[in-house]
Enzyme design. Structure first.
Site, PDB file in Angstrom:
ATOM      1  N   SER A 109     -23.825  21.955  -6.310  1.00 58.33           N
ATOM      2  CA  SER A 109     -22.947  22.967  -5.730  1.00 58.33           C
ATOM      3  C   SER A 109     -23.776  24.147  -5.223  1.00 58.33           C
ATOM      4  O   SER A 109     -24.662  23.984  -4.411  1.00 58.33           O
ATOM      5  CB  SER A 109     -21.887  23.403  -6.737  1.00 58.33           C
ATOM      6  OG  SER A 109     -20.901  24.202  -6.131  1.00 58.33           O
ATOM      7  N   ASP A 169     -19.995  26.525   0.971  1.00 60.60           N
ATOM      8  CA  ASP A 169     -21.117  26.374   0.051  1.00 60.60           C
ATOM      9  C   ASP A 169     -21.856  25.062   0.326  1.00 60.60           C
ATOM     10  O   ASP A 169     -21.430  24.263   1.168  1.00 60.60           O
ATOM     11  CB  ASP A 169     -20.652  26.497  -1.395  1.00 60.60           C
ATOM     12  CG  ASP A 169     -19.875  25.293  -1.889  1.00 60.60           C
ATOM     13  OD1 ASP A 169     -19.413  24.493  -1.049  1.00 60.60           O
ATOM     14  OD2 ASP A 169     -19.729  25.141  -3.115  1.00 60.60           O
ATOM     15  N   ASP A 223     -22.249  22.068  -0.895  1.00 55.02           N
ATOM     16  CA  ASP A 223     -21.597  20.757  -0.895  1.00 55.02           C
ATOM     17  C   ASP A 223     -20.220  20.791  -0.241  1.00 55.02           C
ATOM     18  O   ASP A 223     -19.461  19.823  -0.309  1.00 55.02           O
ATOM     19  CB  ASP A 223     -21.517  20.163  -2.299  1.00 55.02           C
ATOM     20  CG  ASP A 223     -20.567  20.908  -3.222  1.00 55.02           C
ATOM     21  OD1 ASP A 223     -20.566  22.151  -3.175  1.00 55.02           O
ATOM     22  OD2 ASP A 223     -19.827  20.257  -3.978  1.00 55.02           O
ATOM     23  N   ASP A 267     -17.301  22.326  -0.716  1.00 57.69           N
ATOM     24  CA  ASP A 267     -15.984  22.322  -1.370  1.00 57.69           C
ATOM     25  C   ASP A 267     -15.422  23.731  -1.562  1.00 57.69           C
ATOM     26  O   ASP A 267     -14.228  23.887  -1.809  1.00 57.69           O
ATOM     27  CB  ASP A 267     -16.010  21.559  -2.690  1.00 57.69           C
ATOM     28  CG  ASP A 267     -16.948  22.152  -3.735  1.00 57.69           C
ATOM     29  OD1 ASP A 267     -17.692  23.111  -3.414  1.00 57.69           O
ATOM     30  OD2 ASP A 267     -16.946  21.657  -4.877  1.00 57.69           O
TER      31      ASP A 267
END
Length: 579
Positions: free
Chosen positions: A146, A305, A307, A309
């Protein structure tokens, strides 16, 4: 076995990868480094595992990845032949070794006779969630940490509905992973051989197209998007992450053509070299977007961000400066617009429901109630929102309308089952277009909501407790709040205290108890007579306790004062409980 034995085991392994051996050799006299690398196994929790990259049992490397993948293979075998035959889909983000870890997981699963579909390029988490559902696989894996620092990576597991595993399933998987005895001796298949056997397939274009078409359903009022989309000036940055391609495709498909990309942050970069923080929750992530926004006269700034999500949004305030909205504020704006448009079109179902977490603003409930829509609270973690959606599909009790959490995570259309920054960015752009047509900014729109519903303000403070003594302090603090309930705070009497570890809500005036009706979790939430609240929750991924605060007042200045007073009183008690 102590850490020295594990270190010796690794160094005695003839086939240990050279780069890992070299790093251990370079640090063989550094006991602090070695102990931290080997004193435990990297924990595989309810959301998978996450840690620093490097050699050792407590690090992310090809051997700990193989262990996680082998545990997943064993878990799938217990689910039966159908689970094995359906296989796994794997995606990865831009982080160090993400592509390599994805292939290692695939080769481990392949050695167990489990087919994997691997994205041939980096793609965001919501697209992985979508792919699980589209391909009909039993499981999905996302290689990401993340928005953690560059030295981290992670391994997240998704169930057949495209959501992260709920605790019951996660506990079984954790047991299987922990049962794998020696991470160095796990068998893996060869990439070319697995491809020839049909156990490894690389995917991309077809899933990109299908996900792109699904994104078109996020637009609520296509006529508005067509009318204003060319004029709405958007600055977008993927913060060096995986959202660039699907986000730009989504903008084009949905009619938002006036998009300016922060070019130096558009290139995938393992080191995040052109951004102070790759976390859109932190205002520093918008530094370069603000510069470009001023240059282009942008109406809205959007940052996803690494990734893809989570999404952050900024718009100009009364002074003409860009203001980064909180996750709660962006959520309220999108929710109000979504319900308004559905009501206008006669598409607001009688059994519609909004889902939020227990630490998300109560403004969402207030907005939903204005449209006659129920709001359901779930524990922190988007997997619980995904679990509810799956239940509604089976029993028809409710129609899902919107789900969100205060930490910048949103899901509009449930073709994915995790938070989806691509979807949210498109809806936020449409909301910005709606206000632009009225000669207003997105921030003006927020002030309009405050005038209609009251000013809801929230904040978050984190307290870090490292090491064994830190864990003991965290436990003692939670015990103190649990055993000695606060009866008055910030000039208000406490209405009730919710202890999610016991599952009970205690009314402070008469001591009566009610069941909360949610899974047990180590969380305490206190609600005051005026509706103000605070919540204490130990983090599931870091050695910290998070304290959440929320207030509601008619005016912004009153809300700011009330929030500061609430925070001061709670932080005094936190300090006393942790000393």
């Amino acid at each position: 076995m102590d850490w020295k034995k594990h270190f010796e085991r690794w160094m005695g392994f003839e086939d240990l990868r050279n780069d890992l051996r070299d790093e251990l050799t370079a640090n063989e006299k550094n006991d602090t480094y070695l102990e931290d690398s080997f004193y435990k196994n990297l924990e595989f929790g309810t959301g998978g595992m996450r840690g620093e990259i490097g050699p050792g049992t407590n690090r992310m490397n090809i051997y700990t990845i193989r262990k996680a993948a082998q545990g997943l293979a064993d878990y799938m075998k217990t689910e039966g032949d159908e689970a094995v035959s359906r296989g796994v889909v794997i995606a990865h983000d831009n982080r160090r070794q993400s592509d390599e870890f994805a292939l290692e997981a695939a080769c481990t699963l392949g050695a167990n006779g489990i087919k994997t579909y691997v994205f041939s390029e980096l793609r965001p988490t919501p697209q992985l969630s979508f792919a699980v559902r589209e391909l009909g696989t039993h499981t999905g894996i996302m290689i990401t940490a993340s928005h953690n620092p560059p030295e981290y990576n992670g391994f997240k597991v998704y169930g057949e509905d495209g959501a992260q595993l709920v605790p019951t399933d996660a506990d079984r998987l954790i047991e299987m992973v922990n049962a794998v005895e020696d991470e160095l001796l796990i068998k893996t298949g060869e990439k070319e051989a697995l491809e020839n056997e049909g156990l490894l397939e690389f995917v991309l274009e077809e899933l990109d197209e299908k996900y792109g078409r699904a994104l078109e359903s996020v637009v609520v009022d296509q006529g508005l998007a067509n009318e204003v989309g060319n004029d709405l000036s958007i600055v977008f940055t993927p913060l060096h992450g995986a959202a660039q391609k699907p986000m730009m495709d989504g903008f084009k498909r949905c009619g938002f053509t006036n998009v300016h990309v922060v070019e130096e942050q558009a290139v995938p970069d393992t080191e995040f070299s052109a951004v102070t923080s790759p976390n859109p929750e932190e205002h520093r992530a918008f530094d370069r977007a603000i510069i470009l926004g001023d240059k282009r006269g942008a109406d809205v700034l959007i940052a996803t961000d690494p990734d893809g999500d989570r999404v952050g949004v900024a718009a100009k305030d009364e002074s003409g400066k860009y203001k980064v909205l909180t996750g709660n504020q962006t959520g309220a704006l999108m929710l109000d617009y979504l319900l308004m448009k559905k009501k206008e079109a006669g598409k607001l179902p009688e059994n519609g429901v909004v889902i939020k977490t227990i630490v998300t603003s109560e403004m969402g409930r207030r907005v939903a109630s204005e449209y006659g829509v129920d709001t359901l609270d779930v524990l922190t973690g988007f997997k619980f929102i995904g679990e509810k959606i799956r239940g509604y599909e089976k029993n028809g009790e409710h129609t899902y309308l919107f789900g969100y959490e205060e930490s910048y995570g949103y899901l509009i259309e449930p073709f994915a089952r995790d938070k989806d920054a691509i979807q949210a960015a498109l809806l936020a752009s449409e909301v910005a277009a709606y206000y632009k047509k009225q000669g207003k900014t997105l921030y003006d729109g927020l002030l309009d909501l405050f005038n209609r519903y009251g000013c809801y303000l929230e904040d978050l403070e984190s307290f870090v407790f490292k090491g064994k003594s830190g864990a003991e302090t965290m436990n003692a603090m939670m015990d103190s709040f649990r055993e000695t309930p606060v009866r008055e705070l910030a000039g208000q009497k406490v209405r009730y205290q919710e202890d999610y570890l016991t599952g009970n809500r205690t009314l402070l005036d008469d001591g009566a108890e009610e069941e909360i009706g949610l899974p047990l979790s180590n969380v305490i939430k206190v609600v005051l007579e005026d509706g103000s609240w605070y919540c204490l929750r130990p983090s599931g991924t870091e050695p910290k306790i998070k304290a959440y605060f929320g207030v509601n007042r008619p005016a912004v200045s009153e809300a700011e004062q009330a929030l500061e007073r609430l925070k001061a009183d709670v932080l005094d008690k936190v300090s006393a409980a942790s000393s």
